[in-house]
Design a protein around this motif. Structure first.
Motif, PDB file in Angstrom:
ATOM      1  N   UNK A  16       0.856  -1.189   0.000  1.00 18.08           N
ATOM      2  CA  UNK A  16       0.000   0.000   0.000  1.00 18.08           C
ATOM      3  C   UNK A  16       0.889   1.234   0.000  1.00 18.08           C
ATOM      4  N   UNK A  17       0.382   2.329  -0.537  1.00 14.49           N
ATOM      5  CA  UNK A  17       1.063   3.606  -0.378  1.00 14.49           C
ATOM      6  C   UNK A  17       0.036   4.736  -0.418  1.00 14.49           C
ATOM      7  N   UNK A  18       0.376   5.854   0.227  1.00 14.79           N
ATOM      8  CA  UNK A  18      -0.437   7.067   0.236  1.00 14.79           C
ATOM      9  C   UNK A  18      -1.926   6.802   0.449  1.00 14.79           C
ATOM     10  N   UNK A  19      -2.198   6.079   1.526  1.00 13.32           N
ATOM     11  CA  UNK A  19      -3.569   5.793   1.921  1.00 13.32           C
ATOM     12  C   UNK A  19      -3.597   5.633   3.442  1.00 13.32           C
ATOM     13  N   UNK A  20      -4.663   6.123   4.064  1.00 10.52           N
ATOM     14  CA  UNK A  20      -4.886   5.882   5.489  1.00 10.52           C
ATOM     15  C   UNK A  20      -5.768   4.645   5.597  1.00 10.52           C
ATOM     16  N   UNK A  21      -5.289   3.610   6.268  1.00 10.15           N
ATOM     17  CA  UNK A  21      -5.958   2.306   6.298  1.00 10.15           C
ATOM     18  C   UNK A  21      -6.376   1.998   7.730  1.00 10.15           C
TER      19      UNK A  21
ATOM     20  N   UNK B 194      -3.026   2.421   9.858  1.00  9.25           N
ATOM     21  CA  UNK B 194      -1.735   2.541   9.195  1.00  9.25           C
ATOM     22  C   UNK B 194      -1.770   3.723   8.239  1.00  9.25           C
ATOM     23  N   UNK B 195      -0.763   4.566   8.330  1.00 10.79           N
ATOM     24  CA  UNK B 195      -0.539   5.585   7.308  1.00 10.79           C
ATOM     25  C   UNK B 195       0.488   4.989   6.356  1.00 10.79           C
ATOM     26  N   UNK B 196       0.028   4.605   5.162  1.00 13.67           N
ATOM     27  CA  UNK B 196       0.911   3.872   4.249  1.00 13.67           C
ATOM     28  C   UNK B 196       2.007   4.769   3.681  1.00 13.67           C
ATOM     29  N   UNK B 197       1.704   6.052   3.475  1.00 11.77           N
ATOM     30  CA  UNK B 197       2.720   7.016   3.078  1.00 11.77           C
ATOM     31  C   UNK B 197       3.569   6.575   1.896  1.00 11.77           C
ATOM     32  N   UNK B 198       4.883   6.572   2.092  1.00 12.40           N
ATOM     33  CA  UNK B 198       5.816   6.251   1.004  1.00 12.40           C
ATOM     34  C   UNK B 198       5.773   4.780   0.603  1.00 12.40           C
ATOM     35  N   UNK B 199       5.105   3.937   1.395  1.00 12.71           N
ATOM     36  CA  UNK B 199       4.919   2.547   0.995  1.00 12.71           C
ATOM     37  C   UNK B 199       5.194   1.555   2.104  1.00 12.71           C
ATOM     38  N   UNK B 200       4.318   0.575   2.221  1.00 10.67           N
ATOM     39  CA  UNK B 200       4.480  -0.511   3.187  1.00 10.67           C
ATOM     40  C   UNK B 200       4.032  -1.818   2.544  1.00 10.67           C
ATOM     41  N   UNK B 201       4.442  -2.914   3.161  1.00  9.57           N
ATOM     42  CA  UNK B 201       3.895  -4.234   2.876  1.00  9.57           C
ATOM     43  C   UNK B 201       3.316  -4.767   4.177  1.00  9.57           C
ATOM     44  N   UNK B 202       2.184  -5.479   4.077  1.00  6.30           N
ATOM     45  CA  UNK B 202       1.659  -6.101   5.289  1.00  6.30           C
ATOM     46  C   UNK B 202       0.833  -7.332   4.936  1.00  6.30           C
ATOM     47  N   UNK B 203       0.588  -8.151   5.947  1.00  8.21           N
ATOM     48  CA  UNK B 203      -0.259  -9.339   5.798  1.00  8.21           C
ATOM     49  C   UNK B 203      -1.188  -9.412   6.998  1.00  8.21           C
ATOM     50  N   UNK B 204      -2.337 -10.065   6.787  1.00  9.46           N
ATOM     51  CA  UNK B 204      -3.321 -10.235   7.854  1.00  9.46           C
ATOM     52  C   UNK B 204      -3.906 -11.637   7.764  1.00  9.46           C
ATOM     53  N   UNK B 205      -3.923 -12.331   8.908  1.00  6.90           N
ATOM     54  CA  UNK B 205      -4.462 -13.690   8.938  1.00  6.90           C
ATOM     55  C   UNK B 205      -5.410 -13.847  10.115  1.00  6.90           C
ATOM     56  N   UNK B 206      -6.407 -14.689   9.919  1.00  7.67           N
ATOM     57  CA  UNK B 206      -7.294 -15.057  11.005  1.00  7.67           C
ATOM     58  C   UNK B 206      -6.525 -15.996  11.937  1.00  7.67           C
ATOM     59  N   UNK B 207      -6.325 -15.544  13.173  1.00  8.71           N
ATOM     60  CA  UNK B 207      -5.510 -16.310  14.113  1.00  8.71           C
ATOM     61  C   UNK B 207      -6.227 -17.530  14.671  1.00  8.71           C
ATOM     62  N   UNK B 208      -7.533 -17.607  14.498  1.00  4.76           N
ATOM     63  CA  UNK B 208      -8.315 -18.743  15.000  1.00  4.76           C
ATOM     64  C   UNK B 208      -8.468 -19.754  13.870  1.00  4.76           C
ATOM     65  N   UNK B 209      -8.006 -20.976  14.060  1.00  2.74           N
ATOM     66  CA  UNK B 209      -8.078 -21.956  12.978  1.00  2.74           C
ATOM     67  C   UNK B 209      -9.490 -22.431  12.653  1.00  2.74           C
TER      68      UNK B 209
ATOM     69  N   UNK C 207      -5.375  10.463   2.095  1.00  5.66           N
ATOM     70  CA  UNK C 207      -4.733  11.327   3.100  1.00  5.66           C
ATOM     71  C   UNK C 207      -4.714  12.784   2.663  1.00  5.66           C
ATOM     72  N   UNK C 208      -4.452  13.668   3.625  1.00  7.47           N
ATOM     73  CA  UNK C 208      -4.268  15.079   3.291  1.00  7.47           C
ATOM     74  C   UNK C 208      -2.799  15.459   3.185  1.00  7.47           C
ATOM     75  N   UNK C 209      -1.940  14.453   3.357  1.00  4.13           N
ATOM     76  CA  UNK C 209      -0.500  14.673   3.251  1.00  4.13           C
ATOM     77  C   UNK C 209       0.120  13.433   2.624  1.00  4.13           C
ATOM     78  N   UNK C 210       0.779  13.609   1.485  1.00  4.48           N
ATOM     79  CA  UNK C 210       1.333  12.470   0.750  1.00  4.48           C
ATOM     80  C   UNK C 210       2.783  12.205   1.125  1.00  4.48           C
ATOM     81  N   UNK C 211       3.174  10.947   0.889  1.00  7.00           N
ATOM     82  CA  UNK C 211       4.575  10.522   1.034  1.00  7.00           C
ATOM     83  C   UNK C 211       5.132  10.745   2.434  1.00  7.00           C
ATOM     84  N   UNK C 212       4.278  10.533   3.430  1.00  7.69           N
ATOM     85  CA  UNK C 212       4.750  10.611   4.815  1.00  7.69           C
ATOM     86  C   UNK C 212       5.513   9.333   5.155  1.00  7.69           C
ATOM     87  N   UNK C 213       6.268   9.388   6.250  1.00  6.65           N
ATOM     88  CA  UNK C 213       6.908   8.176   6.753  1.00  6.65           C
ATOM     89  C   UNK C 213       5.816   7.242   7.255  1.00  6.65           C
ATOM     90  N   UNK C 214       5.790   5.997   6.801  1.00  3.79           N
ATOM     91  CA  UNK C 214       4.727   5.082   7.230  1.00  3.79           C
ATOM     92  C   UNK C 214       4.671   4.951   8.751  1.00  3.79           C
TER      93      UNK C 214
END
Length: 238
Positions: free
Chosen positions: A61-66, A95-110, A123-130
């Protein structure tokens, strides 16, 4: 006079991947509706159900508030900022994705599904530090009030993001009527009903219906039944 747009629950986009069932209030991935791209700065509102033990592999993700709001169960989160955490019902993650991040999400309950809202805001401010934040929400047991869970201010209640947005969660008993006053001129509010039936300025909403309202300084919300709902106040121009 206030302007409104109504999105009934059964008009949302639906994606069924087996391990994931996603109900999409706005155009997303394979669901495209030119009349439902966004509501102001609110770009994505996905109502997701993740099968036990499954989840989203690493993706960018980048430049998005998640914002993630678990409703049932919990999700294991891992990202390129070095965060590893479990988010549970009653918490909120941002998460403020800003200049770019990678992430994963899993259901912890089997065994049991996890249900959560996935929300993206421009966002109202681009390319921030994530950045990453996760908190237990205060006021989870508060009834008949608007409980702020997100704002633009670091020292305010809830989490904060790079946008002039305010989120409130509400749990109303049947018959309660409250006035919501917007925080900033030019903003609108998207109301999403999690449970029950409410009326917004006389417009009836049922479970999982959404209503956007703008060009107003305030509006009335009345619970016709015991109800839970999320109010997302966002800039209409950004």
């Amino acid at each position: 006079m206030a302007q409104t747009v109504l999105h009934k629950a059964n008009t949302r986009g639906v994606a069924d991947h087996g391990w994931l069932k996603s109900y999409q209030s706005f155009s997303f991935a394979g669901y495209y509706n030119p009349e439902r791209i966004n509501f102001g700065a609110l770009r994505v509102l996905n109502d997701d159900i993740v099968t036990g033990g499954m989840g989203f592999g690493e993706h960018p993700h980048d430049n998005m508030e998640i914002i993630s709001i678990p409703l049932e169960g919990n999700l294991q989160h891992k990202d390129s900022m070095g965060n590893t955490a479990t988010i549970k019902a009653g918490e909120i993650q941002v998460m403020s994705a800003g200049t770019g991040i990678y992430h994963s999400e899993y259901n912890a309950d089997p065994e049991n599904p996890a249900k959560f809202l996935q929300i993206w805001l421009f966002p109202n401010k681009r390319n921030v530090t994530p950045r990453y934040d996760q908190i237990l929400l205060n006021g989870n047991d508060v009834k008949d009030e608007f409980v702020q869970i997100l704002s633009p201010n670091e020292d305010d209640a809830g989490v904060w993001i790079y946008q002039d947005a305010w989120f409130n969660m509400a749990k109303f008993n049947a018959g309660i009527n409250k006035t919501y006053t917007l925080n900033k001129e030019g903003n609108g509010v998207y109301i999403f009903v999690l449970k029950g039936e409410v009326e917004v300025n006389g417009e009836k909403l049922e479970t999982r219906d959404g209503l956007g309202i703008w060009e107003t300084a305030s509006f009335e919300v009345k619970a016709d039944t015991d109800a839970e709902f999320l109010l997302m106040e966002v800039p209409m121009k950004f």
